[in-house]
Design an enzyme around this catalytic site. Structure first.
Site, PDB file in Angstrom:
ATOM      1  N   MET A  31      -7.796   9.351   9.110  1.00 37.22           N
ATOM      2  CA  MET A  31      -8.511   9.720   7.881  1.00 37.22           C
ATOM      3  C   MET A  31      -9.455  10.902   8.140  1.00 37.22           C
ATOM      4  SD  MET A  31      -9.233   5.844   6.485  1.00 37.22           S
ATOM      5  CE  MET A  31      -9.747   5.159   8.056  1.00 37.22           C
ATOM      6  N   ASP A  54       0.827  -1.218   0.000  1.00 35.57           N
ATOM      7  CA  ASP A  54       0.000   0.000   0.000  1.00 35.57           C
ATOM      8  C   ASP A  54       0.856   1.260   0.000  1.00 35.57           C
ATOM      9  OD1 ASP A  54      -2.331  -1.378   0.126  1.00 35.57           O
ATOM     10  OD2 ASP A  54      -2.702  -1.010   2.256  1.00 35.57           O
ATOM     11  N   LYS A 110      -3.047   4.132  -3.943  1.00 33.91           N
ATOM     12  CA  LYS A 110      -3.533   5.176  -4.852  1.00 33.91           C
ATOM     13  C   LYS A 110      -2.408   5.670  -5.733  1.00 33.91           C
ATOM     14  CE  LYS A 110      -7.367   7.234  -2.535  1.00 33.91           C
ATOM     15  NZ  LYS A 110      -7.689   8.001  -1.376  1.00 33.91           N
TER      16      LYS A 110
HETATM   17  N1  SAH Z   1      -3.727   0.623   9.518  1.00 32.96           N
HETATM   18  C1  SAH Z   1      -3.200   1.972   9.672  1.00 32.96           C
HETATM   19  C2  SAH Z   1      -4.258   3.033   9.479  1.00 32.96           C
HETATM   20  C3  SAH Z   1      -4.870   3.045   8.092  1.00 32.96           C
HETATM   21  S1  SAH Z   1      -5.992   4.378   7.898  1.00 32.96           S
HETATM   22  C4  SAH Z   1      -2.541   2.103  11.034  1.00 32.96           C
HETATM   23  O1  SAH Z   1      -2.714   1.222  11.902  1.00 32.96           O
HETATM   24  O2  SAH Z   1      -1.795   3.064  11.234  1.00 32.96           O
HETATM   25  C5  SAH Z   1      -4.936   5.620   7.225  1.00 32.96           C
HETATM   26  C6  SAH Z   1      -4.829   6.789   8.174  1.00 32.96           C
HETATM   27  O3  SAH Z   1      -3.845   6.550   9.169  1.00 32.96           O
HETATM   28  C7  SAH Z   1      -4.381   8.057   7.506  1.00 32.96           C
HETATM   29  O4  SAH Z   1      -5.463   8.735   6.903  1.00 32.96           O
HETATM   30  C8  SAH Z   1      -3.835   8.849   8.683  1.00 32.96           C
HETATM   31  O5  SAH Z   1      -4.882   9.407   9.442  1.00 32.96           O
HETATM   32  C9  SAH Z   1      -3.196   7.752   9.507  1.00 32.96           C
HETATM   33  N2  SAH Z   1      -1.754   7.611   9.210  1.00 32.96           N
HETATM   34  C10 SAH Z   1      -1.142   6.488   8.815  1.00 32.96           C
HETATM   35  N3  SAH Z   1       0.186   6.694   8.652  1.00 32.96           N
HETATM   36  C11 SAH Z   1       0.405   8.000   8.960  1.00 32.96           C
HETATM   37  C12 SAH Z   1       1.567   8.831   8.997  1.00 32.96           C
HETATM   38  N4  SAH Z   1       2.778   8.363   8.693  1.00 32.96           N
HETATM   39  N5  SAH Z   1       1.414  10.127   9.366  1.00 32.96           N
HETATM   40  C13 SAH Z   1       0.204  10.625   9.698  1.00 32.96           C
HETATM   41  N6  SAH Z   1      -0.924   9.878   9.693  1.00 32.96           N
HETATM   42  C14 SAH Z   1      -0.832   8.585   9.321  1.00 32.96           C
END
Ligand code: SAH
Length: 259
Positions: free
Chosen positions: A178, A43, A65
């Protein structure tokens, strides 16, 4: 390239949490899975540097994306899982953070099992937990925050999550994933509840080069996000614990911190 037939008998799907961004924040088991993989479906939020651990002849396929194109649909990803496990054997599905935290991990596991494909899960460090910690903001603290919620701003039909409305009423630390595009709705929700002064932080590109953090209140944060042109991926953290960040003791003017 490996012959498809050699691996037809070893088909397996391994859902691997890649951690929040920094490639050092993956688990040893995650690295081992990448090393064993014949195919890696990764991803946008999984750090591509992790692919360096893969075998030189492993197939590495980006399913996030792409510029100006829509992300792969969940159905397309399921089709890829089916195809590559059947023809190549071990497929690693590399996902940002933890695969079971807003990661569609369960859907992919469920699909694979329905097709008779064995599945392993390698948990990852979720951005929800790791990014506040890297900024030295605790999610819980005696006398300040008894619990935390991890919520998404948007649910499937595009509306603001009803859970978020409950979370906003609580005294818990609230971490919103998100949520950047919903910031007007989120801040007006808190303000309607009389919580315009509630401290809130936004972490952009957490744990990655160019990480930025802004802190403010529900009254100010939308303007600060606009002024700083904060972009996804970004995580929102709301609650009194945000005042523990180093930037909070300085003048309460809109401010940016670059890590
Ligand atoms: N499974 C992932 C979350 C997926 S949803 C987890 O456990 O982290 C994706 C959201 O995660 C993004 O929209 C953002 O809100 C957050 N996110 C993930 N990586 C990030 C990063 N490096 N910096 C800021 N927000 C992040």
């Amino acid at each position: 390239m490996r012959s498809p037939m050699n691996h037809a008998m070893e088909k397996k799907l391994i859902l691997v949490g890649a951690g929040p961004g920094d490639p050092e924040l993956i688990t040893l088991r995650g690295i081992r899975a990448i090393r064993e993989a014949h195919v890696i479906l990764y991803d946008a939020l999984a750090n591509a540097q992790l692919l360096d651990y893969a075998q030189p002849d492993a197939l590495k396929i980006f399913v996030g994306k792409r510029r100006k194109k829509a992300a792969y649909s969940q159905q397309e990803i399921h089709r890829l899982i089916l195809h590559y496990t059947a023809h190549f054997g071990t497929v690693v599905r590399l996902k940002g953070g933890d695969p079971f935290v807003f990661g569609r991990g369960y859907e992919e596991m469920d699909f694979a099992r329905s097709q008779g494909i064995p599945v392993e899960i390698v948990p990852g460090i979720s951005s929800a937990i790791a990014l506040p910690a890297l900024q030295k903001i605790p999610l819980t603290l005696r006398g300040m925050a008894e619990s935390f919620w991890v919520a998404t701003a948007t649910v499937a039909d595009g509306s603001l999550s009803a859970d978020l409305m409950l979370a906003a009423r609580s005294t818990a630390t609230v971490i919103i994933l998100m949520g950047l595009h919903k910031i007007p709705e989120i801040t007006s929700l808190y303000r309607l509840l009389g919580k315009g002064n509630l401290p809130v932080g936004v972490i952009e590109n957490g744990s990655l080069p160019g990480e930025r953090l802004i802190t403010g209140t529900m009254d100010t944060i939308a303007d600060q996000i606009a002024i700083s042109a904060i972009q996804p991926p970004a995580l929102i953290i709301a609650g009194p614990v945000v005042t523990l960040h180093a930037s909070w003791n300085e003048v309460r003017e809109p401010q940016i911190q670059t890590a």
